[in-house]
Each structure stands twice: as structure tokens, then as C-alpha cells.
Motif scaffolding. Sequence first.
Motif, PDB file in Angstrom:
ATOM      1  N   ALA A 119     -16.773  -5.040 -32.833  1.00 45.65           N
ATOM      2  CA  ALA A 119     -15.504  -5.889 -32.998  1.00 45.65           C
ATOM      3  C   ALA A 119     -15.532  -6.313 -34.538  1.00 45.65           C
ATOM      4  O   ALA A 119     -14.268  -6.801 -34.792  1.00 45.65           O
ATOM      5  N   LEU A 120     -16.561  -6.283 -35.253  1.00 44.68           N
ATOM      6  CA  LEU A 120     -16.512  -6.956 -36.375  1.00 44.68           C
ATOM      7  C   LEU A 120     -16.611  -5.692 -37.690  1.00 44.68           C
ATOM      8  O   LEU A 120     -16.132  -6.278 -38.687  1.00 44.68           O
ATOM      9  N   PHE A 121     -17.939  -4.945 -37.555  1.00 42.66           N
ATOM     10  CA  PHE A 121     -18.300  -4.236 -38.580  1.00 42.66           C
ATOM     11  C   PHE A 121     -18.203  -2.706 -38.312  1.00 42.66           C
ATOM     12  O   PHE A 121     -18.276  -2.195 -37.123  1.00 42.66           O
ATOM     13  N   ALA A 122     -18.169  -1.997 -39.536  1.00 42.01           N
ATOM     14  CA  ALA A 122     -18.290  -0.476 -39.491  1.00 42.01           C
ATOM     15  C   ALA A 122     -19.756  -0.375 -39.347  1.00 42.01           C
ATOM     16  O   ALA A 122     -20.650  -1.242 -39.568  1.00 42.01           O
TER      17      ALA A 122
ATOM     18  N   ALA B 225     -21.947  -4.500 -43.711  1.00 43.32           N
ATOM     19  CA  ALA B 225     -21.753  -6.091 -43.082  1.00 43.32           C
ATOM     20  C   ALA B 225     -20.431  -6.701 -43.336  1.00 43.32           C
ATOM     21  O   ALA B 225     -20.087  -7.634 -43.303  1.00 43.32           O
ATOM     22  N   PHE B 226     -19.422  -5.738 -44.080  1.00 42.70           N
ATOM     23  CA  PHE B 226     -18.121  -6.248 -44.440  1.00 42.70           C
ATOM     24  C   PHE B 226     -17.245  -6.283 -43.044  1.00 42.70           C
ATOM     25  O   PHE B 226     -17.115  -5.490 -42.336  1.00 42.70           O
TER      26      PHE B 226
ATOM     27  N   SER C  67     -10.266  -7.891 -37.629  1.00 48.31           N
ATOM     28  CA  SER C  67     -11.376  -8.943 -36.994  1.00 48.31           C
ATOM     29  C   SER C  67     -11.465 -10.365 -37.853  1.00 48.31           C
ATOM     30  O   SER C  67     -11.932 -11.135 -37.112  1.00 48.31           O
ATOM     31  N   ARG C  68     -10.685 -10.264 -38.928  1.00 50.74           N
ATOM     32  CA  ARG C  68     -10.998 -11.486 -39.810  1.00 50.74           C
ATOM     33  C   ARG C  68     -10.164 -12.572 -39.093  1.00 50.74           C
ATOM     34  O   ARG C  68     -10.449 -13.812 -38.881  1.00 50.74           O
TER      35      ARG C  68
ATOM     36  N   LEU D 232     -24.055 -14.042 -42.680  1.00 58.13           N
ATOM     37  CA  LEU D 232     -23.563 -14.580 -44.027  1.00 58.13           C
ATOM     38  C   LEU D 232     -22.137 -14.258 -44.029  1.00 58.13           C
ATOM     39  O   LEU D 232     -21.196 -15.202 -44.226  1.00 58.13           O
ATOM     40  N   GLU D 233     -21.855 -13.092 -44.013  1.00 57.25           N
ATOM     41  CA  GLU D 233     -20.218 -12.775 -44.102  1.00 57.25           C
ATOM     42  C   GLU D 233     -19.273 -13.265 -43.155  1.00 57.25           C
ATOM     43  O   GLU D 233     -18.411 -13.689 -43.596  1.00 57.25           O
ATOM     44  N   PHE D 234     -19.835 -13.249 -41.817  1.00 57.58           N
ATOM     45  CA  PHE D 234     -19.032 -13.811 -40.614  1.00 57.58           C
ATOM     46  C   PHE D 234     -18.916 -15.355 -41.051  1.00 57.58           C
ATOM     47  O   PHE D 234     -17.826 -15.840 -40.813  1.00 57.58           O
TER      48      PHE D 234
END
Length: 272
Positions: free
Chosen positions: A147-150, A154-155, A160-161, A207-209
Amino acid sequence: MSKKTKRHEEHEEHADESWLLPYSDLMTLLVALFLVMYAMSAADAQKFEQMSQAFSSVLNGGSGILNESSATPTQSNLDQGKGEKLDNVVADNTGESEISRLRKQEQQELEKLKKQFDQYIKNNGLTAMLNTKLNQSQLTITISDNALFASGQAFVKDDSRQLAKSISTMLQQFPDYEVLVEGHTDNVPINNFNYTSNWDLSADRALEFMKILLLNTNLDPSKFSPTGQGEYHPIADNSTAVGRAKNRRVEVSIIRKYQDAKQPDDVISTTK
């Protein structure tokens, strides 16, 4: 009667009285002795006991006659000790009562927050990718990495943002809680241009989330901590593709402030 006989009789009338002097001295000494003994017997019993304790302290290595620890405790001291113990019991009961009230209030807050997350998940059709769990230590929102990343990145995906922003909006209602953002992976080794281990990948994802959550300026960054857990805290079997997919996740945990150590840390409620 002759003159000589008359003189002899007159002489016998005057007996020797020299023994009276030492006798009177002896009586005087006896009277003085009895007076002293009487005075000693009438001494204050409490003072005599304190003196006895003091001498005992000295003979047994005490610090001296004035050492307070060697004196017999008085009733007033005993009463004071009982009063202090009673005050401590009252204070402890008051403190425990206040903690119980705060713990109950916290439970209500976290249940309210969980219901909001659950409703958001249901309304947006995200039940396959998100779930919530409330137990004795924390409220956890688990988000699948799909749901968040490829894969291997980690981007956070652009679509999903909005999910992260919605979570941050709900978190701002309860700003006093510590929030832990954890990244998790499966046990398949990674070695690409960006990452040489699952530790690195999981830490970067957390960290990115978290950075997106903190775009909401109503949140306090000092309450947030990112952590990379790598592959070492799986929730499913890594031997299957389904299990590995479940292990690749980000968890946002709202930590309780008033945890009850007496209660087992089992699940209170969960949504899948």
C-alpha cells in the motif's frame, strides 16, 4: 565511815562516757546513708531507664550517652510513627485511585481513536491492506508495504501519501502520546543499488513514512520515533509468499502512558 571510803564512793558516781562520741557519729552516718538510699529509690524511672540504655549503648559500641537511637522510644514517638504510616497509606491509595482514573480515560481515548481508524479503513476499502490492534501496551495500525512502497524501495507512492495524511489528522486529536513508526521486511535478502540489507530498507521506510506524518504541523516531532526492525519480528511464516507479504509492513504504534503490568499483554480488539 572514814574519809577515804567516802571519796571512793564519790568517784564511782562519775562513769566513763567517752563511747558516746563515736556512737553519735555512727548514727549520723547511718541517717545520711538512709537518706541517700531513699533519694535513689525515688528517682524518675524513665530517666533511670534512659541512663541504663545509654550505658548499654556505650558498652556495646554505641556512639555515646546522647545517642538517640539508644533511648527508649516514647509514646509520642510511637504515635507519630503510626500517623506517618497512615498518611503514607492514604497517599498511596490516592495516587492509585488517580492512576486508575487516568488509565480508564486513556482506554476510552484509544478506543475512540481505533474506531476512527476502523471507519476510515472501511470507508476507503482498505481492509486488505490495513488493520488495527489495541492491547495493554499500545494501539497499532499495521499497513502492508504494497500500500505504500514499490518493491525494494522506501519512497512512499504518491497515491499513498493521502493515507499518511489521514492518519496524521486522526493522531493530532491526541497529541500527548508517544508514537513509534516501525519498518519490517520479510527474510529474503536484499542487495540492490540503494540497500545492502533488510535493516537499511526497513529503517528508511519507517523514516520516510514518519516524515509524511509530520508534515502535519499540529503534531509534535519530539513524540515520534522511527525504527527499522528488518526481518526479525515476523507476524507470519516466511516460507510462503502470503506469509512474506504479511511480514513486509509498516506499523504505527500509539504507546500507552498508563500500562497495567498486572494485565496480560493480549489483544483487546483487532480489525482485519
